[in-house]
Motif scaffolding. Structure first.
Motif: not given
Length: 341
Positions: A82-88, A153-165
């Protein structure tokens, strides 16, 4: 006839002028966005972030041992996303795809996050080698090891969000347990910290070696003749020289790793406070933290300079390697202290 040609000529110039203005505006927007997205995230206060998370669960008075460490890992992942520009790293369009230094920074921070999460799962949250692993941590760790450049399918962001959860679920169980919910554990012991420090030593040592690999004579021992150096180059040297176009990538990878490890060590200092004081190792951790803080000083040059050691221009890689080597030396001391009875 001449009037029609003049009218068409004016229209053509108007279309070209409009296209040129539009292209200039797009270019300026991309440059501004690139400069904003390319900036490194600042440091955060680990206690403030832990208290903020505790407020969300309406239990600010209950932050058991391990809560700050786990929340620091979760927040490092959140900053990456969630930094500026998100995950680049996985961007496929401009300006993100043009920012090669940011993906290197993200990868350096991600490696440290992975190591710290593995230590939490395999050491800090387990009493003995025969103990069952924590279910939430067993879920969280693999998500952070998902490929770092997948955009769909899946995106890196979606998988890392699951790890955070999953980390947040573990934190909740550290605070509360009862009924069918298993109590989460965090063991701040010397042997656990020693095992994690072993990994940190290897990471810092590898970064320091790569940062100095582009310096003249780095890959050779003292006293070699030119013929012996040429022969060594033909046979292959232990450390390959870094190509000129990749020096900045290694530098920013080290910056990202230093940024993440700095916050992790601050969390270690908090949650392992008793054992560090008992072993008289608090000063050693402070040396590591200070060295990493020095490595994150603002960069004043618009490019990463690669001058000689005593040349006219600075060598940023050697400067970074110096700070990391000092942190690594302190980590070696910490390992020895934790390994004593």
């Amino acid at each position: 006839m001449a009037a029609n040609e003049t009218t068409q000529d004016v229209k053509s110039k108007g279309i070209l002028w409009g296209f040129g203005v539009f292209s200039a505006i797009v270019l300026v927007v991309l440059i501004v966005l690139g400069a904003w997205w390319g900036s490194e995230p600042g440091q955060f206060n680990i206690m403030d972030e832990a208290e903020k998370r505790a407020k969300e669960t309406h239990d600010t008075d209950n932050m058991p041992v391990g809560y700050v460490y786990t929340n620091t890992l979760a927040h490092i992942a959140e900053v990456l996303l969630h930094k500026p520009g998100g995950y680049i790293t996985n961007d496929v369009g401009p300006p993100g795809v043009l920012l090669d230094n940011v993906p290197s920074w993200e990868f350096g921070a991600l490696v440290m996050l992975r190591d710290a999460t593995s230590a939490l799962r395999n050491h800090f949250a387990r009493d003995q080698s025969q103990s069952a692993e924590d279910p939430d941590l067993a879920t969280a760790e693999p998500y952070f090891y998902f490929e770092n450049d997948s955009w769909a399918l899946p995106s890196t962001e979606a998988e890392y969000e699951k790890g955070i959860e999953a980390l947040h679920k573990y934190m909740t169980r550290l605070q509360h347990y009862g009924g069918n919910v298993k109590q989460a554990q965090f063991y701040s012991r010397a042997d656990n910290l020693w095992q994690y420090t072993e990994v940190v030593i290897k990471r810092l040592g590898g970064l320091s070696t790569r940062l100095t690999a582009n310096s003249s004579g780095t890959n050779f021992g003292p006293g070699l003749t030119q013929e012996e150096k040429d022969l060594a180059n033909q046979q292959g040297t232990p450390v390959a020289r870094i190509p000129w176009m990749e020096i900045d990538n290694v530098f920013y990878e080290a910056r990202g790793a230093s940024w993440a490890l700095l916050h992790i060590l601050r969390a270690v200092k908090h949650d392992f406070k008793d054992i560090l004081l008992d072993k008289r190792a608090m000063r050693t951790v402070d040396i590591m933290i200070k060295s990493l803080e020095n490595s994150l000083e603002p960069i004043l040059s618009p490019m990463i300079l690669d001058g000689g050691g005593y040349g006219l221009f600075a060598n940023y890689s050697l400067t970074m390697a110096n700070y990391i080597a000092r942190a690594n030396a302190a980590a070696l001391d910490l390992r020895d202290i934790m390994n004593r009875g």
